[in-house]
Design an enzyme around this catalytic site. Structure first.
Site, PDB file in Angstrom:
ATOM      1  N   LYS A 180       6.188   8.082  -4.095  1.00 30.37           N
ATOM      2  CA  LYS A 180       5.543   7.124  -2.979  1.00 30.37           C
ATOM      3  C   LYS A 180       5.594   7.474  -1.550  1.00 30.37           C
ATOM      4  CE  LYS A 180       4.792   4.405  -6.392  1.00 30.37           C
ATOM      5  NZ  LYS A 180       3.662   4.271  -7.074  1.00 30.37           N
ATOM      6  N   HIS A 317      -2.916   3.437 -15.233  1.00 30.33           N
ATOM      7  CA  HIS A 317      -1.897   3.029 -14.499  1.00 30.33           C
ATOM      8  C   HIS A 317      -0.842   2.139 -15.402  1.00 30.33           C
ATOM      9  CE1 HIS A 317       0.317  -0.569 -12.131  1.00 30.33           C
ATOM     10  NE2 HIS A 317       0.808   0.511 -11.411  1.00 30.33           N
TER      11      HIS A 317
HETATM   12 MG    MG Z   1      -0.409   3.378  -7.618  1.00 23.31          MG
END
Ligand code: MG
Length: 385
Positions: A180, A317
């Protein structure tokens, strides 16, 4: 065949494996859909949940969507052979819903849809990926390309713990990882990326900004990370800001990842029309459970295919068993994996083998949630409450 009972429960689902790190208050809804179909003298029960990274939809499920399924007749729910047909059940779920206003009803519908596919595969006595392969005429496979997702900011010793996490992924058989960015200043993000690149090459590293960058910050970040030639740069800015995305596509040479926060076919179609995406390069991260479930997800795939895309660009996802089955059953490019986080749903079956970046597929009928020791007590309790 009728739906006899639907029980739904909100549970916490943290993005951190370490319970001492605050998980951001994320929740999900777990559902048990008990049918009148029987296998081995017991009612077939399908399980689903609202995937990860968002919030529970228990209110919408209990007040609006579960009552429609419970009121449906045999004729509304079954295929010509008399077995549960989740695509017919999907029509029941969406009865009298108006166009637009997707909000989060798409997640509530996707949650129940997941449980219906679990039940349908159990009725057919096959793992879900096999049911999907048959239904959608895809070739059989016994493994799926996967990448390990994680790399959230740790509140202390961030870089050291990030590197430890990546090494653990590689030791577990993954060859590609995603971390991230987007929460801190760009200079801090670049340090995280460079730390990760000391362990894996750019071709094996994706970054995910979780839609956090402003339009200007997204373009600045893209310019800064382009030289790393990363596997993909995911969710740079607001998911419905097609103009910014088109500018990114025009200026950022490597692959972009998009679609995770796009929750409907109309939004996906606009993405296709206006976001400047590049069919041979970019990756599509739509979450089947978040975008109204499998029937709508299949329509999204077909819409992209009709515009010249290959379904190998789709990497759903979620990082859980349902995503894995969908990737295998529909012949997609691969699946996210959350082997350490978003428990008790993250990752695949207990004892799943990941070798050289490919995951083995579950063999028990259905999705296999109840085959996970950490999930079984919750599911049994939910089905019998
Ligand atoms: Mg994502």
């Amino acid at each position: 065949m009728r739906i006899l009972k639907i029980n739904a429960r909100t549970v916490e689902i943290s993005r951190y494996a370490d319970a001492s790190v605050p998980g951001g208050g994320l929740t999900t809804t777990v559902v048990a859909v008990v049918t009148s179909a029987e296998r081995g003298g017991r009612p077939v029960t399908g399980y689903g949940f609202s995937s990860i990274g968002r919030f529970a939809q228990t209110g919408l499920i209990n007040e609006r969507f579960a009552p429609r399924l419970l009121a449906a007749t045999d004729r509304d729910l079954v295929a010509a052979d008399g077995t549960l047909d989740p695509t017919r059940a999907w029509d029941v779920l969406m009865k009298d819903e108006k166009a637009g206003g997707h909000g989060e009803r798409c997640v509530a519908v996707g949650t129940l849809d997941m449980a219906l596919w679990d039940a349908a595969a159990k009725v057919a006595d096959v793992p879900l990926h096999m049911l999907l392969q048959r239904r959608f005429a895809r070739a059989q496979t016994n493994r799926v390309a996967v990448y390990a997702a994680g790399g959230y900011d740790f509140p202390t010793n961030d870089i050291e713990r990030l590197c430890d996490e990546i090494r653990e992924f590689l030791d577990a058989g993954y060859t590609m990882v995603k971390i991230k960015i987007g929460k801190k200043a760009l200079a801090e993000d670049l340090k995280r990326i460079e730390a990760a690149l000391s362990i894996v090459s750019g071709a094996r590293l994706a970054v995910d900004a979780m839609n956090r960058y402003s339009p200007r910050a997204a373009l600045e970040a893209a310019h800064a990370i382009a030289p790393y030639a990363l596997r993909w740069f995911e969710d740079a800015s607001d998911p419905l800001d097609f103009d910014t995305h088109a500018r990114l596509c025009a200026s950022y040479e490597p692959a972009l990842g998009i679609g995770e926060a796009t929750f409907s076919l109309p939004d996906a179609r606009n993405l296709l029309r206006y976001a400047g995406m590049r069919p041979a390069r970019d990756r599509l991260i739509f979450d089947p459970a978040h975008c109204y479930g499998l029937p709508e997800y299949v329509r999204i795939i077909e819409t992209f295919e009709s515009a010249g895309w290959n379904r190998q660009a789709f990497f759903p996802h979620g990082g859980h068993l349902f995503s894995l089955h969908v990737a295998a059953g529909l012949g997609l490019g691969g699946s996210e994996a959350n082997p350490r986080i978003f428990q008790p749903f993250g990752g695949f079956e207990d004892g799943a083998v990941v070798e050289d970046g490919f995951a083995s597929l579950p063999s028990i009928p259905g999705i296999g949630f109840e085959g996970r020791a950490a999930l079984k007590p919750l599911l049994v309790d939910l089905a019998t409450q």
